[in-house]
Scaffold this active site. Structure first.
Site, PDB file in Angstrom:
ATOM      1  N   PHE A 123       0.859  -1.192   0.000  1.00  0.00           N
ATOM      2  CA  PHE A 123       0.000   0.000   0.000  1.00  0.00           C
ATOM      3  C   PHE A 123       0.888   1.232   0.000  1.00  0.00           C
ATOM      4  CE2 PHE A 123      -2.339   3.510   1.833  1.00  0.00           C
ATOM      5  CZ  PHE A 123      -3.495   3.492   1.067  1.00  0.00           C
ATOM      6  N   ASP A 208       9.352   2.599   1.741  1.00  0.00           N
ATOM      7  CA  ASP A 208       8.179   3.331   2.202  1.00  0.00           C
ATOM      8  C   ASP A 208       8.003   3.006   3.681  1.00  0.00           C
ATOM      9  OD1 ASP A 208       5.655   4.149   2.954  1.00  0.00           O
ATOM     10  OD2 ASP A 208       4.644   3.430   1.153  1.00  0.00           O
ATOM     11  N   LYS A 237       2.785   9.553   8.383  1.00  0.00           N
ATOM     12  CA  LYS A 237       1.954   9.187   9.547  1.00  0.00           C
ATOM     13  C   LYS A 237       2.454   9.647  10.920  1.00  0.00           C
ATOM     14  CE  LYS A 237      -0.939   5.601   7.683  1.00  0.00           C
ATOM     15  NZ  LYS A 237      -0.613   5.023   6.388  1.00  0.00           N
TER      16      LYS A 237
END
Ligand SMILES: *Cc1c(COP(=O)(O)O)cnc(C)c1O
Length: 383
Positions: A123, A208, A237
Site C-alpha cells: 500500500f 516506504d 503518519k
C-alpha cells in the site's frame, strides 16, 4: 463524500492512550489515528510546542528559508544516515516525490531506466501514481487509465524479484513491514538480498516507511533491523504526532536531481508541522520511547500468542514492535465491532487480520487491559 465506512462513533477528546466519545464513553486507543498519534493524545510538550509556534508563525512559503525546517531536516538526516529531505504533507505525496526523484535521477544520467517494481499486497497511497504503485486491485478499480511503468512481485520472493529486474528498472519500492496489506514482514534476508540486487544492477531502493517509520517497529526506522540503508526513504503518519507532515529523504547524489523548480509544495515543511515533528523526535529520545516500543511490543506479542493457544480462529501473530497483526481464519469485522463496544479501538489490515497500533508511549497496564478486552471479545464472537 462517502469515502469511509465509518463506525457509529464520534471521538471528541483524548489523553495519553485513551479517547472519549460524545457520550463520554472511554476507549483504549489501539488505532492512534492509524499510526499517527506517536505520543498518544495531548502530550504536554507537543501541545506547548505547537501553541508557541502558532503564536510565532504558522506558515511561510518555501520561497524563503525556514529555520524550523532546517532543524528537522538535520535531525532526520542524522537519524537515517541520508543526506537531503523534501517535506510534504502526506504519505502519498512523499511516495510521489520519491518516484519522481528516481525517474529524474535516471533521466539526468541519460539512462532509459523508468520502471518501478513494488510488492503485491503493498500500500503506497491514494493518488493516481501511488494507486498504480500499490499491489492491491481494490484501490485501482474504476480509476483507469493509471500511470504505467510498474511491475508487482510477491514479497519475500527474491528469485521472482531478481528475474523481474532488467535494463529498464529504475527502482524497487517496498514497505519493510506491510501495514494496510495484512501486517506482512519483509524478512531480513530478503531486504539484504534486495539491497545487494539494487547495488549489483544500479537500481534505486526506495523504502516506504510511512507507517513503520519514527519508532513504530522499535527502531527509529524499520530498515535498521535489517542492517541496510535505502537510497530514498519516505515518512509521514507518525512523524508529526498528529500534525500532517510527510518527508522524502535521499542520498546526496540522487537528491541533486531535484534542482530548483523541478518539484514543490505550498504547505510542505511549514514551521508548524516541522516544530511538531522535531518535538516528536525529541520526546522519543528524551522519554526513551524506543525502549518502550520494544518492551510493550514484546508484552503485546506474548499476550496475543497466549490468545492463539486458546482460540482456534487465530492463525498467527505477525509484525514488529507496536505494529502487530492477529491473523485469523474468520473475518475480523465483528471482532472489531465487539472490541469497540467494550472500549477498545482496533483496526483491520485486510478482511482477516486484526491490526494493533497503540501509541508508542503506552503503559504496561494499558497493554494488559487491552489484552483482557480482546480475550473477552474473542470469547463473545466465538459464541
Ligand atoms: C498510510 C500509508 C501511505 C499513504 O499515506 P497518506 O498520508 O494516507 O497519503 C503510504 N504508504 C504506507 C506504507 C502507508 O501506510
Amino acid at each position: 463524500m462517502n469515502t469511509y465506512g465509518r463506525h457509529p462513533l464520534t471521538l471528541l477528546r483524548g489523553k495519553g492512550s485513551r479517547v472519549w466519545d460524545d457520550q463520554n464513553h472511554e476507549y483504549l486507543d489501539f488505532v492512534s489515528g492509524i499510526a499517527v498519534n506517536t505520543l498518544g493524545h495531548a502530550h504536554p510538550r507537543l501541545i506547548h510546542a505547537i501553541a508557541e509556534q502558532a503564536a510565532t508563525m504558522l506558515h511561510c512559503s518555501n520561497l524563503y528559508h525556514i529555520p524550523e525546517q532546517i532543524e528537522l531536516a538535520k535531525n532526520l538526516c542524522q537519524l537515517s544516515g541520508l543526506d537531503r529531505v523534501f517535506f510534504c504533507n502526506s504519505g502519498a505525496e512523499a511516495n510521489e516525490a520519491a518516484m519522481k526523484l528516481a525517474r529524474k535521477f535516471f533521466y539526468d544520467a541519460g539512462s532509459k531506466r523508468r520502471t518501478i517494481i513494488t510488492a503485491t499486497q503493498s500500500f503506497h497511497g491514494r493518488t493516481m501514481q501511488t494507486i498504480a504503485a500499490t499491489g492491491q486491485d481494490k484501490v485501482k478499480t474504476g480509476f483507469d487509465p493509471l500511470p504505467v511503468g510498474f511491475k508487482h512481485v510477491p514479497l519475500n520472493d527474491l528469485k521472482t524479484l531478481t528475474e523481474s529486474v532488467d535494463s529498464h528498472t529504475a527502482a524497487i519500492l517496498l514497505e519493510p513491514l506491510q501495514g494496510e496489506g495484512g501486517v506482512n514482514l519483509a524478512s531480513v534476508e530478503y531486504l539484504q538480498g534486495v539491497r545487494s540486487l539494487c547495488n549489483q544492477h544500479g537500481v534505486l531502493l526506495i523504502l516506504d516507511e510511512v507507517q513503520t517509520g519514527i519508532g513504530r517497529t522499535g527502531t527509529m526506522f524499520a530498515f535498521e533491523q535489517a542492517n541496510i540503508q535505502p537510497d530514498i526513504l519516505t515518512l509521514a503518519k507518525g512523524l508529526g504526532g498528529g500534525v500532517p507532515i510527510g518527508a522524502m529523504l535521499a542520498k546526496e547524489d540522487i537528491a541533486t536531481s531535484f534542482s530548483a523548480g523541478t518539484h514543490g509544495t505550498t504547505f510542505g515543511g511549514n514551521p508548524l508541522s516541522c516544530v511538531a515533528a522535531s518535538t516528536v523526535l525529541s520526546v522519543i529520545e528524551q522519554e526513551n520511547i524506543l525502549a518502550n516500543v520494544l518492551a510493550r511490543g514484546q508484552q503485546l506479542r506474548e499476550g496475543l500468542q497466549g490468545l492463539k493457544q486458546c482460540f482456534d480462529c487465530i492463525e498467527g501473530v505477525r509484525g514488529q514492535g507496536l505494529l502487530l497483526g492477529l491473523a485469523c481464519n474468520i473475518e475480523v469485522a465483528s471482532l472489531i465491532e465487539c472490541c469497540r463496544q467494550h472500549g477498545l479501538l482496533v483496526l483491520p489490515a485486510g478482511p482477516k487480520v486484526l491490526r494493533l497500533l497503540p501509541p508508542l508511549n503506552i503503559s504496561k497496564e494499558d497493554i494488559s487491559e487491552a489484552l483482557l478486552l480482546l480475550e473477552q471479545c474473542l470469547n463473545e464472537v466465538k459464541e
